[in-house]
Scaffold this motif. Structure first.
Motif, short mmCIF file in Angstrom:
data_model
loop_
_atom_site.label_atom_id
_atom_site.label_comp_id
_atom_site.label_asym_id
_atom_site.label_seq_id
_atom_site.Cartn_x
_atom_site.Cartn_y
_atom_site.Cartn_z
N GLU A 129 -12.88 -25.06 -19.26
CA GLU A 129 -13.42 -26.35 -19.24
C GLU A 129 -14.95 -26.35 -18.75
O GLU A 129 -15.62 -26.69 -19.43
CB GLU A 129 -12.72 -27.17 -18.37
N LEU A 130 -15.11 -25.58 -17.71
CA LEU A 130 -16.58 -25.52 -17.20
C LEU A 130 -17.53 -24.26 -17.69
O LEU A 130 -18.58 -24.51 -17.52
CB LEU A 130 -16.22 -25.31 -15.66
N GLY B 104 -15.97 -32.86 -17.54
CA GLY B 104 -16.08 -31.64 -16.67
C GLY B 104 -16.43 -31.78 -15.40
O GLY B 104 -15.87 -31.21 -14.29
N ASP B 105 -17.60 -32.75 -15.14
CA ASP B 105 -17.92 -33.02 -13.81
C ASP B 105 -16.94 -33.74 -13.14
O ASP B 105 -16.69 -33.40 -11.85
CB ASP B 105 -19.25 -34.05 -14.02
N TRP C 113 -13.59 -33.42 -13.28
CA TRP C 113 -12.78 -32.33 -13.25
C TRP C 113 -13.07 -31.40 -12.10
O TRP C 113 -12.30 -31.40 -10.98
CB TRP C 113 -12.40 -31.63 -14.52
N ARG C 114 -14.43 -31.17 -11.94
CA ARG C 114 -15.01 -30.25 -10.90
C ARG C 114 -14.69 -31.01 -9.54
O ARG C 114 -14.36 -30.37 -8.51
CB ARG C 114 -16.16 -29.84 -11.38
N ARG C 115 -15.34 -32.11 -9.49
CA ARG C 115 -15.30 -33.07 -8.26
C ARG C 115 -14.00 -33.23 -7.98
O ARG C 115 -13.54 -33.34 -6.72
CB ARG C 115 -15.92 -34.32 -8.52
N MET D 71 -11.38 -31.14 -8.61
CA MET D 71 -10.91 -29.79 -7.74
C MET D 71 -11.65 -29.69 -6.39
O MET D 71 -10.82 -29.34 -5.72
CB MET D 71 -11.31 -28.82 -8.83
N PHE D 72 -12.90 -29.90 -6.28
CA PHE D 72 -13.52 -29.52 -5.01
C PHE D 72 -12.82 -30.55 -4.07
O PHE D 72 -12.71 -30.00 -2.74
CB PHE D 72 -15.07 -29.85 -5.23
N GLY E 194 -23.68 -29.97 -12.15
CA GLY E 194 -23.25 -31.27 -12.89
C GLY E 194 -24.60 -32.14 -12.97
O GLY E 194 -25.52 -31.64 -12.88
N ASP F 70 -20.70 -31.46 -18.90
CA ASP F 70 -20.59 -33.00 -19.12
C ASP F 70 -19.97 -33.96 -18.32
O ASP F 70 -19.26 -33.32 -17.31
CB ASP F 70 -19.92 -33.02 -20.69
N ARG G 177 -23.83 -23.62 -13.53
CA ARG G 177 -24.02 -24.63 -14.37
C ARG G 177 -24.64 -26.00 -13.91
O ARG G 177 -25.57 -26.43 -14.17
CB ARG G 177 -22.87 -24.80 -15.36
#
Lengths: 91, 156
Positions: free
Chosen positions: A33-34, B123-124, B126-128, B130-131, A66, B120, A64
């Motif tokens: 995804e990332l 994804g942003d 999702w990342r947040r 996960m963190f 965000g 994007d 990358r």
């Protein structure tokens, strides 16, 4: 899986999707995804999933970034290219 | 590619072939970064040149002492940007060392699109998330570290 015909073989086997545990598959999904694809680097580091579950999101965040990133991707990639060149990264 | 071939640096080649084009770095520019000619190449802005120099000094472990490189960097970047740039160059150095030590093979070039640069919105999120999970569970993951009083001679 070694693409370098004239180089020595990898020291640690990569983890394929078929071999991956649910935890590792979740890490692969995050990398896909990332980072757009699951690199052999990610497949190697996930041999230690306790490290990978921290390392892969960190790599995505730093490499990358965000909406909270300070620098644009081009300037970061230029720095990566220069660092890797100087380190003579053979693999 | 010449530098990559000369250095036998497939990881660099992966960055060259896959990551660099996706963020608008041309093959000629990537080639320049691999040599010492970037310092005078007009294709790079002063700000980009300062960033490349900083990555170079981190790779050579000269960043701590190179006041001139830092002074130029400071002219073009905020402290937040300097921290981010230092982190990215150090991350690249770490990845280089891991891939070298474990002889990790590079992948064939992956056709990334030009919009790959930043994560994007999906994804942003999702990342947040996960963190966010990591941030709430990391203390339980590792547990507390017991602290002992330093010995008398260390305190002095």
């Amino acid at each position: 899986m070694n693409d370098v015909a004239d180089g020595p073989p990898p020291r640690v086997d990569i983890i394929t999707d078929d071999q991956a545990s649910d935890e590792v598959l979740a890490i692969f999904a995050g990398a896909e995804e990332l980072l757009a694809f699951v690199s052999n680097y990610a497949r190697t580091v996930t041999n230690a999933p306790g490290i990978a579950r921290w390392a892969i999101p960190m790599i995505a965040s730093i490499q990358r970034g965000g909406s909270d990133a300070a620098l644009d991707p081009r300037i970061k990639e230029l720095a990566i290219l220069r660092t890797s060149t100087r380190n003579r990264c053979f693999f | 590619m010449r530098v990559a071939a000369f250095d036998r640096a497939p990881f660099w080649r992966t960055q060259f072939e896959t990551a660099a084009p996706s963020v608008g770095i041309t093959p000629d520019e990537a080639q320049l970064v691999g040599t010492d000619e970037w310092e005078s190449a007009p294709t790079f802005s002063e700000r980009e040149r300062a960033a490349i120099t900083w990555g170079d000094r981190i790779a050579k472990r000269l960043a701590r002492r190179d006041a001139a490189a830092y002074r130029v960097l400071k002219e073009h970047c905020s402290e937040e940007e300097i921290v981010e740039l230092t982190a990215i160059a150090s991350l690249a150095a770490m990845a280089d060392r891991i891939t070298n030590a474990l002889r990790i093979s590079p992948e064939p070039p992956v056709g990334l699109t030009a919009d790959r640069g930043t994560i994007d919105a999906a994804g942003d999120a999702w990342r947040r998330a996960m963190f966010g999970d990591v941030a709430t569970t990391w203390r339980q993951t590792f547990g507390p570290v017991a602290r002992a009083e330093p010995a008398e001679e260390i305190r002095r």
